[in-house]
Design a protein around this motif. Structure first.
Motif, PDB file in Angstrom:
ATOM      1  N   MET A  28       0.654  -0.996   0.200  1.00 61.68           N
ATOM      2  CA  MET A  28       0.019   0.202  -0.032  1.00 61.68           C
ATOM      3  C   MET A  28       0.959   1.387   0.325  1.00 61.68           C
ATOM      4  O   MET A  28       2.125   1.449   0.654  1.00 61.68           O
ATOM      5  N   LEU A  29       0.256   2.455  -0.458  1.00 60.86           N
ATOM      6  CA  LEU A  29       1.545   3.454  -0.365  1.00 60.86           C
ATOM      7  C   LEU A  29       1.029   4.111   0.688  1.00 60.86           C
ATOM      8  O   LEU A  29      -0.090   4.131   1.663  1.00 60.86           O
ATOM      9  N   THR A  30       2.177   4.480   0.714  1.00 61.53           N
ATOM     10  CA  THR A  30       2.294   6.174   2.526  1.00 61.53           C
ATOM     11  C   THR A  30       2.361   6.980   1.772  1.00 61.53           C
ATOM     12  O   THR A  30       0.958   7.460   0.667  1.00 61.53           O
ATOM     13  N   ALA A  31       1.579   8.010   2.918  1.00 61.94           N
ATOM     14  CA  ALA A  31       0.844   8.911   2.220  1.00 61.94           C
ATOM     15  C   ALA A  31       1.893   9.958   1.832  1.00 61.94           C
ATOM     16  O   ALA A  31       1.520  10.943   0.522  1.00 61.94           O
ATOM     17  N   GLU A  32       3.275  10.143   2.508  1.00 61.09           N
ATOM     18  CA  GLU A  32       4.109  10.548   1.350  1.00 61.09           C
ATOM     19  C   GLU A  32       3.422  10.151  -0.283  1.00 61.09           C
ATOM     20  O   GLU A  32       3.972  11.132  -1.359  1.00 61.09           O
ATOM     21  N   GLN A  33       4.075   9.069  -0.522  1.00 59.70           N
ATOM     22  CA  GLN A  33       3.947   8.543  -2.107  1.00 59.70           C
ATOM     23  C   GLN A  33       2.768   9.703  -2.903  1.00 59.70           C
ATOM     24  O   GLN A  33       2.287   9.224  -3.736  1.00 59.70           O
ATOM     25  N   LYS A  34       1.954   9.596  -2.257  1.00 58.01           N
ATOM     26  CA  LYS A  34       0.563   9.390  -2.398  1.00 58.01           C
ATOM     27  C   LYS A  34       0.356  11.233  -2.936  1.00 58.01           C
ATOM     28  O   LYS A  34      -0.434  11.884  -4.068  1.00 58.01           O
ATOM     29  N   LEU A  35       1.015  12.156  -2.055  1.00 57.20           N
ATOM     30  CA  LEU A  35       1.242  13.432  -2.383  1.00 57.20           C
ATOM     31  C   LEU A  35       1.627  13.415  -3.178  1.00 57.20           C
ATOM     32  O   LEU A  35       1.946  13.947  -4.129  1.00 57.20           O
ATOM     33  N   GLU A  93     -12.488   2.845   6.935  1.00 57.94           N
ATOM     34  CA  GLU A  93     -12.008   1.798   6.784  1.00 57.94           C
ATOM     35  C   GLU A  93     -11.885   0.495   5.314  1.00 57.94           C
ATOM     36  O   GLU A  93     -11.074   0.082   5.161  1.00 57.94           O
ATOM     37  N   ASP A  94     -12.966   0.936   4.410  1.00 58.41           N
ATOM     38  CA  ASP A  94     -13.065   0.024   3.627  1.00 58.41           C
ATOM     39  C   ASP A  94     -11.727   0.572   2.043  1.00 58.41           C
ATOM     40  O   ASP A  94     -11.215   0.222   1.791  1.00 58.41           O
ATOM     41  N   SER A  95     -11.712   1.764   2.778  1.00 58.35           N
ATOM     42  CA  SER A  95     -10.717   2.619   1.507  1.00 58.35           C
ATOM     43  C   SER A  95      -9.432   2.028   1.680  1.00 58.35           C
ATOM     44  O   SER A  95      -8.710   2.463   1.349  1.00 58.35           O
ATOM     45  N   LEU A  96      -9.381   2.152   2.862  1.00 58.22           N
ATOM     46  CA  LEU A  96      -7.573   1.197   2.998  1.00 58.22           C
ATOM     47  C   LEU A  96      -7.074   0.243   3.130  1.00 58.22           C
ATOM     48  O   LEU A  96      -6.429  -0.821   3.040  1.00 58.22           O
ATOM     49  N   LYS A  97      -8.473  -0.808   2.674  1.00 60.13           N
ATOM     50  CA  LYS A  97      -7.856  -2.349   1.987  1.00 60.13           C
ATOM     51  C   LYS A  97      -7.925  -2.607   0.602  1.00 60.13           C
ATOM     52  O   LYS A  97      -8.194  -3.316   0.407  1.00 60.13           O
ATOM     53  N   ALA A 103      -5.661   7.794  -4.294  1.00 64.18           N
ATOM     54  CA  ALA A 103      -6.751   8.748  -3.838  1.00 64.18           C
ATOM     55  C   ALA A 103      -6.884   8.233  -2.062  1.00 64.18           C
ATOM     56  O   ALA A 103      -6.602   8.340  -1.297  1.00 64.18           O
ATOM     57  N   PHE A 104      -6.617  10.247  -1.807  1.00 60.88           N
ATOM     58  CA  PHE A 104      -7.443   9.901  -0.010  1.00 60.88           C
ATOM     59  C   PHE A 104      -8.552   9.562   0.273  1.00 60.88           C
ATOM     60  O   PHE A 104      -9.494  11.323  -0.402  1.00 60.88           O
ATOM     61  N   TRP A 105      -9.445   9.119   0.628  1.00 61.72           N
ATOM     62  CA  TRP A 105     -11.274   8.772   0.928  1.00 61.72           C
ATOM     63  C   TRP A 105     -11.166  10.238   1.521  1.00 61.72           C
ATOM     64  O   TRP A 105     -10.148  10.920   2.923  1.00 61.72           O
ATOM     65  N   ALA A 106     -13.125  11.369   1.247  1.00 61.82           N
ATOM     66  CA  ALA A 106     -12.157  12.179   2.308  1.00 61.82           C
ATOM     67  C   ALA A 106     -14.124  11.924   2.709  1.00 61.82           C
ATOM     68  O   ALA A 106     -14.798  11.230   2.045  1.00 61.82           O
ATOM     69  N   ALA A 107     -14.259  12.553   3.816  1.00 62.72           N
ATOM     70  CA  ALA A 107     -15.576  12.880   4.684  1.00 62.72           C
ATOM     71  C   ALA A 107     -16.099  13.649   4.051  1.00 62.72           C
ATOM     72  O   ALA A 107     -15.292  14.726   4.372  1.00 62.72           O
ATOM     73  N   VAL A 108     -17.563  14.014   3.451  1.00 65.19           N
ATOM     74  CA  VAL A 108     -18.126  15.818   3.193  1.00 65.19           C
ATOM     75  C   VAL A 108     -19.349  14.716   3.914  1.00 65.19           C
ATOM     76  O   VAL A 108     -19.982  14.149   4.351  1.00 65.19           O
ATOM     77  N   PRO A 109     -20.317  16.116   4.530  1.00 64.13           N
ATOM     78  CA  PRO A 109     -21.215  16.058   4.848  1.00 64.13           C
ATOM     79  C   PRO A 109     -21.601  15.838   4.015  1.00 64.13           C
ATOM     80  O   PRO A 109     -22.231  15.142   3.033  1.00 64.13           O
ATOM     81  N   PHE A 110     -23.384  14.663   4.700  1.00 65.35           N
ATOM     82  CA  PHE A 110     -24.251  13.679   4.079  1.00 65.35           C
ATOM     83  C   PHE A 110     -24.694  14.414   2.716  1.00 65.35           C
ATOM     84  O   PHE A 110     -25.065  15.329   2.172  1.00 65.35           O
ATOM     85  N   PRO A 111     -24.148  13.576   1.698  1.00 68.04           N
ATOM     86  CA  PRO A 111     -24.172  14.240   0.244  1.00 68.04           C
ATOM     87  C   PRO A 111     -25.625  13.799  -0.391  1.00 68.04           C
ATOM     88  O   PRO A 111     -25.645  14.418  -1.683  1.00 68.04           O
ATOM     89  N   GLY A 112     -26.302  13.220   0.416  1.00 67.56           N
ATOM     90  CA  GLY A 112     -27.882  13.246  -0.209  1.00 67.56           C
ATOM     91  C   GLY A 112     -28.921  14.388  -0.593  1.00 67.56           C
ATOM     92  O   GLY A 112     -29.542  14.424  -0.664  1.00 67.56           O
ATOM     93  N   ILE A 113     -28.492  15.083   0.617  1.00 65.72           N
ATOM     94  CA  ILE A 113     -29.293  16.611   1.088  1.00 65.72           C
ATOM     95  C   ILE A 113     -28.682  17.636  -0.063  1.00 65.72           C
ATOM     96  O   ILE A 113     -27.579  18.220  -0.076  1.00 65.72           O
TER      97      ILE A 113
END
Length: 362
Positions: free
Chosen positions: A1-8, A70-74, A79-89
């Motif tokens: 898996m890539l490190t954060a530095e490699q992703k950057l 957790e799924d994104s890490l598998k 990409a860095f998975w990102a959380a966003v305010p509930f996108p359905g609204i």
């Protein structure tokens, strides 16, 4: 898996349009009906009903964000998975007064004006929907504990906002019957849009000295935003230039890194978008039932001549083979929608074999 530095490193290479071993890739795991990926939203969708801000309890959504993270890490991805305010609204539509209803797996905004001359657009800082959006943002930042970035949810641009407030049919008539009013309201909607994004971004700290777009898990070295003009599908190149082109220029200048979301039925605005100097990225949605990859390759190449590109959708092995053959890796980000982790892992293995690499590196 890539490190954060490699992703950057890979993201910096993306923005500099350097050649890479494969395109940057991020996965969205789950249903294409966004709201179905959040268990608390399901109870709001069980029967058609009006939804109000107090019905959305932020803490009830934490388990879903934790699962998605957790799924994104598998799955191997840049990409860095990102959380966003509930996108359905439809957040800004709600903030501007549209009643919000649930139906058929999603949420929609009911028009709240009968006459375009009744519309007044301004941002009320005490609006309950705005307060809920900002509360959601702040609590996600606290919940993240710097493990993942927080970004912007789906927010619709001025054309979509006017269509929501007035109704799509009335908006189309207004292009011809009230052109000056449409121009004024489009500018007002643009200012509201920019102000809402500003309030969100003020609450989000940097992540590795940069920021995530959010809905697209693309990292940028500075603040960024996403917008869209889906209802331009009801217009034409002339209507876009007359009413919304300058608005999109304003939005594109608001932050250093900006991207617009485009469906095939609005491809006719792409050439104008390419001409917007401050627009850094164009996102093309690969729609089910839309033109196949082979048919849109010339458009994608045209975008990549001047901009970076996000290609998002359900991509099959045959699509990826065309992409490998026809598109350069520089400036290309694939945001691939998969139903589950197994399919993501399967596609990732296929992509690495396709590009003849053992692992992602710079």
């Amino acid at each position: 898996m890539l490190t954060a530095e490699q992703k950057l490193e890979l993201h910096h290479a993306y923005w500099n349009k350097q050649e890479l071993p494969r395109p940057l890739i991020g996965y969205q795991v789950g249903s294409q009906l966004i709201s179905e990926n959040f268990i608390p939203a399901r109870k709001l969708l069980e029967s058609p009903q009006q939804v109000t801000p107090e019905m959305i309890v932020v803490e009830e959504y934490y388990d879903d964000y934790q699962r998605m993270y957790e799924d994104s890490l598998k799955i191997e991805q840049e990409a860095f998975w990102a959380a966003v305010p509930f996108p359905g609204i439809p957040w800004i539509e709600a903030i501007l007064g549209c009643p919000i209803y649930s139906t058929d797996g999603s949420f929609w905004a009911k028009p709240c004006y009968d006459d375009i001359n009744q519309i007044e657009l301004y941002l009320d800082q005490r609006n309950p929907w705005l307060e809920k959006l900002l509360e959601f943002t702040e609590k996600l930042v606290e919940f993240s504990q710097h493990r993942f970035p927080v970004g912007q949810p789906i927010l619709r641009g001025p054309a979509d906002l006017l269509g929501a407030l007035l109704g799509q049919e009335k908006m189309v008539y207004a292009f011809y019957d009230h052109p000056e009013t449409v121009k004024r309201l489009a500018q007002d909607a643009t200012r509201v849009f920019i102000e809402v994004v500003k309030l969100i971004r003020e609450r989000i700290p940097p992540f590795y000295d940069g920021y995530s777009f959010g809905w697209y898990p693309l990292w940028a070295p500075d603040k960024c935003l996403i917008f869209q003009e889906d209802l331009m599908a009801l217009g034409s190149p002339a209507i876009y230039r007359q009413f919304f082109y300058e608005c999109d220029r304003m939005i594109s200048k608001a932050y250093t890194f900006t991207t617009i979301h485009v469906h095939p039925n609005s491809f006719f605005i792409v050439e104008d978008l390419i001409a917007i100097k401050d627009l850094k990225v164009i996102e093309i949605n690969y729609d089910l039932g839309g033109p196949p990859i082979k048919e849109i390759i010339p458009l994608l190449l045209r975008i990549l001549e001047k901009k970076c590109l996000i290609l998002r959708g359900i991509l099959k092995e045959t699509d990826l083979e065309v992409i490998k053959k026809e598109l350069p890796c520089r400036g290309l980000f694939l945001h691939i929608v998969v139903p589950d982790l197994h399919r993501g892992e399967e596609l990732n293995k296929f992509i690495n074999e396709l590009y003849q690499i053992d692992e992602i590196n710079t």
